[in-house]
Write an enzyme that holds these catalytic residues in place. Structure first.
Site, PDB file in Angstrom:
ATOM      1  N   CYS A  67     -58.474  16.184  18.356  1.00 56.10           N
ATOM      2  CA  CYS A  67     -58.797  15.742  16.986  1.00 56.10           C
ATOM      3  C   CYS A  67     -60.274  15.411  16.796  1.00 56.10           C
ATOM      4  CB  CYS A  67     -57.903  14.574  16.588  1.00 56.10           C
ATOM      5  SG  CYS A  67     -58.234  13.018  17.444  1.00 56.10           S
ATOM      6  N   HIS A 125     -56.693   8.547  15.985  1.00 57.67           N
ATOM      7  CA  HIS A 125     -56.665   9.914  15.436  1.00 57.67           C
ATOM      8  C   HIS A 125     -57.669  10.020  14.292  1.00 57.67           C
ATOM      9  CE1 HIS A 125     -55.019  13.902  14.932  1.00 57.67           C
ATOM     10  NE2 HIS A 125     -54.934  13.692  13.626  1.00 57.67           N
ATOM     11  N   HIS A 129     -57.072  18.803  10.471  1.00 60.23           N
ATOM     12  CA  HIS A 129     -57.097  18.070  11.734  1.00 60.23           C
ATOM     13  C   HIS A 129     -56.438  18.893  12.840  1.00 60.23           C
ATOM     14  CE1 HIS A 129     -52.803  16.149  11.609  1.00 60.23           C
ATOM     15  NE2 HIS A 129     -52.806  17.290  10.953  1.00 60.23           N
TER      16      HIS A 129
END
Length: 361
Positions: free
Chosen positions: A275, A323, A335
């Site tokens: 990520c 994240h 993402h």
């Protein structure tokens, strides 16, 4: 300096090579798969009534992948620190090598001065002056004595300073080496945890029948949809009207061009990403350097209010900032979700939002 210090430059270079080779597959995650467009929320067919067990499976998988995401951030942070320490070790090793060469030259000069004194019978210049019968020679000699004294004092002072520098470089190198070793251990521990969490998740998934996997995927989509619908229900899109900067739009174009590429923990492209690897490389492509991990992106970059979000901003998710996604506009973000998934577009509100940070001014 002992023989260990003499080999420090070679050792430091070896360390850099070793750190570079130690990149491995990785993990850091989010909610699965693309979510529906924010302005439309089609109703998904509910799974059968016995989906309670599958819901527990979904929650268990989310927890495992989340823990792996946290460990991935730790791995990436240790990797970045190790790279920095390796570079500093190389610099220190070069300073040590240069300092040793300089000290050798100074010692050679001091040796030549001692030899010259020996050839004059071992008498100091002051004694030769006292034995001189010529006043002119005496005065000329006096000047040479003063110059010689200053030169000798300067030489000895420079030798002392060089020796002290070498000792300091050696201490610094030792400290950097210890830090490097500590980060190696941190990387290894994080990698072990990542692999353990992913293996546990994969084991759970492997035990599901095909129909159960399909229902599980539906449950995951529904969970993301519910979160996105609730987020949109606050009317937030009416407030988010910001337009991306030139750099922000460039970051968006880079990130969306990676759609379909696999998630791999610790990866920064070009063929796979985790990520924060995706977001950091997107902004690097736009000419802006941002921290490597989602936690450091949250800690170091400028925070902006959610209503002021604009394309290119980074959305940080979960309370532990484990994240990150890149906002592309219209209530969506791009993402790299988690292992087994690919880079995708999802609803910006499909996971718990911690906050928003802005890489560019």
């Amino acid at each position: 300096m002992g023989t260990g210090k003499r080999g420090l430059l070679a050792t430091a270079v070896t360390v850099v090579c070793a750190v570079t080779v130690l990149a491995a597959p990785g993990t850091a995650f989010a909610s699965p798969g693309p979510t529906p467009a924010p302005t439309t929320a089609p109703t998904l067919t509910p799974p059968p009534s016995h989906s309670k067990d599958l819901e527990e499976v979904r929650e268990k998988l989310d927890a495992l992948y989340h823990d792996a995401a946290v460990a991935t951030d730790a791995y990436n942070a240790a990797e970045e620190a190790a790279k920095k320490q390796s570079a500093e070790l190389v610099t220190l090793a070069k300073k040590i090598a240069d300092g040793r060469e300089k000290l050798a030259g100074l010692k050679d000069r001091a040796g030549r001065a001692a030899s010259s004194q020996y050839r004059t019978g071992g008498l100091p210049d002051e004694a030769h002056l006292l034995l001189s019968d010529d006043p002119g020679d005496f005065l000329d000699g006096a000047g040479r004595v003063l110059q010689g004294q200053r030169a000798t004092k300067g030489l000895l002072g420079e030798m002392t300073r060089t020796q002290q520098d070498l000792e300091q470089y050696a201490e610094d190198a030792s400290a950097q080496w210890q830090k490097l070793e500590a980060n190696r251990k941190a990387k290894a521990a994080a990698q072990k945890k990542i692999e353990k969490q992913i293996a546990a998740a994969e084991k759970i998934e492997s035990q599901l029948e095909k129909e159960e996997k399909e229902r599980l995927a539906l449950l995951q989509q529904q969970a993301a949809q519910r979160a996105q619908t609730a987020w949109l229900g606050t009317g937030i899109l009416e407030e988010i009207q910001g337009e991306g900067t030139v750099q922000g739009q460039k970051a968006v174009r880079y990130a969306t061009a990676q759609i379909g590429k696999p998630y791999v923990w610790g990866a920064e492209g070009p063929d796979s990403f985790d990520c924060s690897g995706l977001t950091s490389q997107a902004w690097a492509n736009a000419g802006v350097t941002v921290p490597r991990t989602s936690q450091e992106q949250w800690r170091q970059l400028r925070h902006v209010a959610l209503k002021d979000m604009r394309p290119g901003d980074l959305i940080i998710y979960f309370d532990d900032a484990s994240h990150v996604g890149l906002y592309v506009g219209d209530g969506t973000m791009v993402h790299a979700p988690r292992p087994g998934r690919t880079v995708t577009v999802a609803g910006a509100g499909s996971m718990p939002i911690l906050g928003v940070v802005r890489p560019d001014a």
